[in-house]
Design an enzyme around this catalytic site. Structure first.
Site, PDB file in Angstrom:
ATOM      1  N   ASP A  93      47.785  32.246  38.822  1.00  0.00           N
ATOM      2  CA  ASP A  93      48.308  33.275  39.503  1.00  0.00           C
ATOM      3  C   ASP A  93      49.914  33.106  39.474  1.00  0.00           C
ATOM      4  OD1 ASP A  93      48.867  35.469  41.658  1.00  0.00           O
ATOM      5  OD2 ASP A  93      46.603  35.473  41.611  1.00  0.00           O
ATOM      6  N   SER A 147      48.475  40.732  41.847  1.00  0.00           N
ATOM      7  CA  SER A 147      47.452  40.509  41.844  1.00  0.00           C
ATOM      8  C   SER A 147      46.401  41.264  41.804  1.00  0.00           C
ATOM      9  CB  SER A 147      47.177  39.142  42.811  1.00  0.00           C
ATOM     10  OG  SER A 147      48.349  38.322  42.972  1.00  0.00           O
ATOM     11  N   HIS A 175      54.352  47.113  47.506  1.00  0.00           N
ATOM     12  CA  HIS A 175      53.360  47.566  48.712  1.00  0.00           C
ATOM     13  C   HIS A 175      53.676  48.970  48.930  1.00  0.00           C
ATOM     14  CE1 HIS A 175      51.887  43.587  49.884  1.00  0.00           C
ATOM     15  NE2 HIS A 175      53.014  43.234  49.418  1.00  0.00           N
ATOM     16  N   ALA A 218      46.914  46.983  49.444  1.00  0.00           N
ATOM     17  CA  ALA A 218      45.961  46.960  50.450  1.00  0.00           C
ATOM     18  C   ALA A 218      46.058  45.567  51.356  1.00  0.00           C
ATOM     19  CB  ALA A 218      44.501  46.938  49.945  1.00  0.00           C
ATOM     20  N   ARG A 232      47.949  43.555  52.720  1.00  0.00           N
ATOM     21  CA  ARG A 232      48.733  43.485  54.208  1.00  0.00           C
ATOM     22  C   ARG A 232      48.633  44.599  55.012  1.00  0.00           C
ATOM     23  NH1 ARG A 232      51.453  38.659  53.979  1.00  0.00           N
ATOM     24  NH2 ARG A 232      52.162  37.853  51.941  1.00  0.00           N
ATOM     25  N   LYS A 277      43.342  34.028  47.412  1.00  0.00           N
ATOM     26  CA  LYS A 277      42.934  34.702  45.904  1.00  0.00           C
ATOM     27  C   LYS A 277      41.454  34.771  45.530  1.00  0.00           C
ATOM     28  CE  LYS A 277      47.297  35.123  44.810  1.00  0.00           C
ATOM     29  NZ  LYS A 277      48.159  36.225  44.670  1.00  0.00           N
ATOM     30  N   HIS A 328      56.319  32.832  46.246  1.00  0.00           N
ATOM     31  CA  HIS A 328      56.699  33.760  47.148  1.00  0.00           C
ATOM     32  C   HIS A 328      57.865  33.240  48.280  1.00  0.00           C
ATOM     33  CE1 HIS A 328      55.285  37.356  45.749  1.00  0.00           C
ATOM     34  NE2 HIS A 328      53.992  37.114  45.886  1.00  0.00           N
ATOM     35  N   ASP A 348      47.828  36.462  36.022  1.00  0.00           N
ATOM     36  CA  ASP A 348      47.718  37.780  36.207  1.00  0.00           C
ATOM     37  C   ASP A 348      49.081  38.520  36.230  1.00  0.00           C
ATOM     38  OD1 ASP A 348      48.627  36.218  38.379  1.00  0.00           O
ATOM     39  OD2 ASP A 348      47.440  37.321  39.888  1.00  0.00           O
ATOM     40  N   HIS A 378      57.353  38.977  42.545  1.00  0.00           N
ATOM     41  CA  HIS A 378      56.789  38.961  41.273  1.00  0.00           C
ATOM     42  C   HIS A 378      58.090  39.330  40.025  1.00  0.00           C
ATOM     43  CE1 HIS A 378      52.701  40.029  43.023  1.00  0.00           C
ATOM     44  NE2 HIS A 378      53.018  38.613  43.208  1.00  0.00           N
TER      45      HIS A 378
END
Length: 559
Positions: free
Chosen positions: A28, A81, A140, A287, A289, A361, A434, A471, A501
């Site tokens: 990841d 992800s 997001h 989705a 968070r 994950k 992150h 990913d 990312h």
């Protein structure tokens, strides 16, 4: 989806043997970027991944993991992800998250749907509350979608709007919150000019208020609930711009961790608590968070914290955040309908599957991999193992996370010879990346590499095959850069760390003693992306992929 619904049937691959054990490893947040000191993958000791890259050139390549390759609107949209694992598992590209919302807003379809009609019932007498991440990060939520939604609800008769903002600083520059709030304030002022009572009601930083995930820390959601629903917070301000500027200066918190605040009127009374008869829309399209807040807003029986009041409201998500839980039960935009995933196809064709990751994950190698579908296709053919993630600490505190434990479970599953496919996600590069802690991310990358070694050693023992990929990018570039690619400095001359990312491609490597002679990456899929991996893996299991899948990345050359 039972096997009776399959219109696609088993076809053995004419040149590939069946029944080899295959390890499918997803690293990841492991992209490919120029080597420098901010490329944690380059800095870290990663002898296994290095050897895969330096091995046979026809067994290692790069694939696309962002933008249109994973169903997002543009090449400026970084992968994530969820969409990454959807693409890896589905073998086809589906319009995703932001793109689904963009399409619904552009066509106006969003304002004709059941979800919108449901909240519209409150427009005459109640308040419409909009809660979500305020930025243009595109991971997001997006500011322009909020602006289009504001225009749409004002055209459809809304009388009163309250916006509850969450500041970002993770997917966008820290400090950019002020500009986003100023932009929103101007938009709300225009609405007030049209006679709509529209204002910001509360706020806080995304990592401290509301946007927790995987039930890691319900206190985060409670802080949001108190400010958004109850109108209570430790800090009170007359304006949101003042709130953000003051809290950044006085508490020294960055955008991600701003404490919760409420906006009050001249009498010190909160301007926007949620009360009976109101409507709430959560703006985020991603989705993970939003699920916890959705539970607090929707579930009558709820025991994660004391809500004090549970107002009778009409609540809708921008999208449905959990297909299995049907949460929320009302949403403005319908999800992509991902059917006939590779996981289902393989199980249907006798491929026994083991999937494992740690909590953060686990859903990615199961739920998202299987097309946003919970549970097993066939419990006799599959086993899924979740290893609990560390909770109550930031991931840079223990950057090795559970990589070793995941690898041990995978190794044992391989050596048991009970499964044809062993699928894992190693979260380190992403979760530690992150945090913005470069040194910890280097440790994280080394740990992931060691986990890959343990799995590949097991594959060697059973004469199996491996596929190692990722990913999306993250750990390979930890600094913000100017147009020339040089690191950006802040006003104090310090490097600006990148916590998001990236838009970088990701590697994919194949190998193992069970790989048939003559198998190599073909050269006629130069723009290959994550969605091409499914057909590739199906082929490596000795099967032909469904005809409508994105083309395989491999070919068999007669030696």
């Amino acid at each position: 989806m039972g096997s009776s619904e399959f219109s696609w049937k088993l076809a053995d691959h004419p040149k590939l043997p069946k029944d080899k054990i295959l390890a499918m490893i997803v690293l990841d947040g492991w992209g490919e970027a120029n080597p420098d000191k901010y490329n944690c993958i380059h800095v870290a000791e990663t002898p296994v991944m290095d050897s895969l890259k330096q091995g046979a050139p026809d067994k290692w390549r790069l694939i696309r993991a962002h933008g249109t390759a994973v169903g997002l609107p543009s090449e400026d949209d970084m992968g994530n992800s969820e969409v990454g694992h959807n693409a890896l598992g589905a073998g086809r590209i589906f319009a995703q998250g932001a793109k689904l919302v963009d399409n619904a807003l552009a066509s106006g379809k969003i304002f004709d749907g059941e979800g919108f009609n449901y909240i519209k019932e409150t427009f005459e007498t109640g308040t419409l509350h909009l809660i979500g991440l305020l930025s243009d990060g595109g991971v997001h939520s997006r500011l322009d979608q909020l602006q289009l939604l504001l225009k749409g609800v004002s055209d459809h008769g809304v009388k009163r709007i309250r916006v509850h903002i969450l500041t970002d600083g993770r997917d966008v520059l820290d400090g950019s919150s002020v500009g986003f709030v100023e932009t929103l304030e101007k938009d709300l002022e225009l609405l007030r000019g049209k006679g709509i009572d529209a204002q910001i009601a509360s706020g806080g930083g995304r990592m401290y208020v509301t946007m927790d995930r995987y039930e890691n820390d319900w206190e985060v959601v409670k802080r949001g609930w108190d400010a958004q629903v109850l109108g209570e917070a430790p800090y009170k301000f007359k304006s949101a711009v003042e709130a953000v500027k003051t809290l950044r200066a006085e508490t020294k918190a960055n955008d991600q961790y701003l404490p919760p605040f409420v906006i009050v009127d001249d009498n010190g009374k909160a301007v926007g608590p949620v009360v009976d008869g109101d409507a709430v829309v959560t703006l985020n399209f991603r989705a993970d968070r939003m699920v916890m807040l959705a539970k607090a807003l929707e579930y009558e029986n709820f025991d994660k914290f004391d809500r004090v009041r549970y107002p009778k409201i009409r609540y809708a998500g921008m999208l449905q955040y959990d297909g299995e839980l049907k949460l929320p039960s009302h949403y403005l935009v319908s999800p992509p309908e991902i059917d006939r995933t590779s996981g289902e196809y393989l199980v249907h064709n006798g491929i026994k599957t083991f999937a494992c990751s740690e909590t953060v994950k686990f859903g990615h190698v199961t739920f998202f991999w299987n097309g946003n579908r919970s549970g097993y296709f066939n419990p006799e053919m599959e086993e899924y193992v979740e290893i609990p993630s560390d909770s109550g600490i930031s991931f840079n505190v223990k950057p090795k996370m559970k990589a070793l434990e995941i690898a041990e479970k995978a190794r044992d599953a391989i050596l048991s010879r009970k499964f044809h496919q062993i699928r894992v996600n190693l979260p380190n590069g992403d979760m530690v990346g992150h945090t913005g802690d470069v040194e910890a991310t280097v440790v994280a990358c080394k740990a992931a590499d060691e986990a890959v070694k343990m799995i590949l050693d097991a594959i060697e023992q059973v004469g199996g095959i491996y596929v190692v990929t990722a990913d999306h990018g993250n750990a390979e570039d930890m600094v913000k850069r100017d147009k020339k690619g040089q690191p950006l400095l802040d006003k104090n001359g310090n490097i600006q760390i990148l916590t998001s990312h990236t838009l970088q491609p990701v590697p994919i490597a194949i190998g193992g003693p069970g790989l048939a002679p003559g198998v190599r990456f073909c050269t006629d899929v130069p723009d290959g992306g994550l969605a091409n991996v499914a057909a590739t893996v199906i082929n490596l299991h000795g099967l032909e992929a469904p005809g409508d899948y994105e083309p395989t990345l491999i070919e068999v050359v007669d030696n």
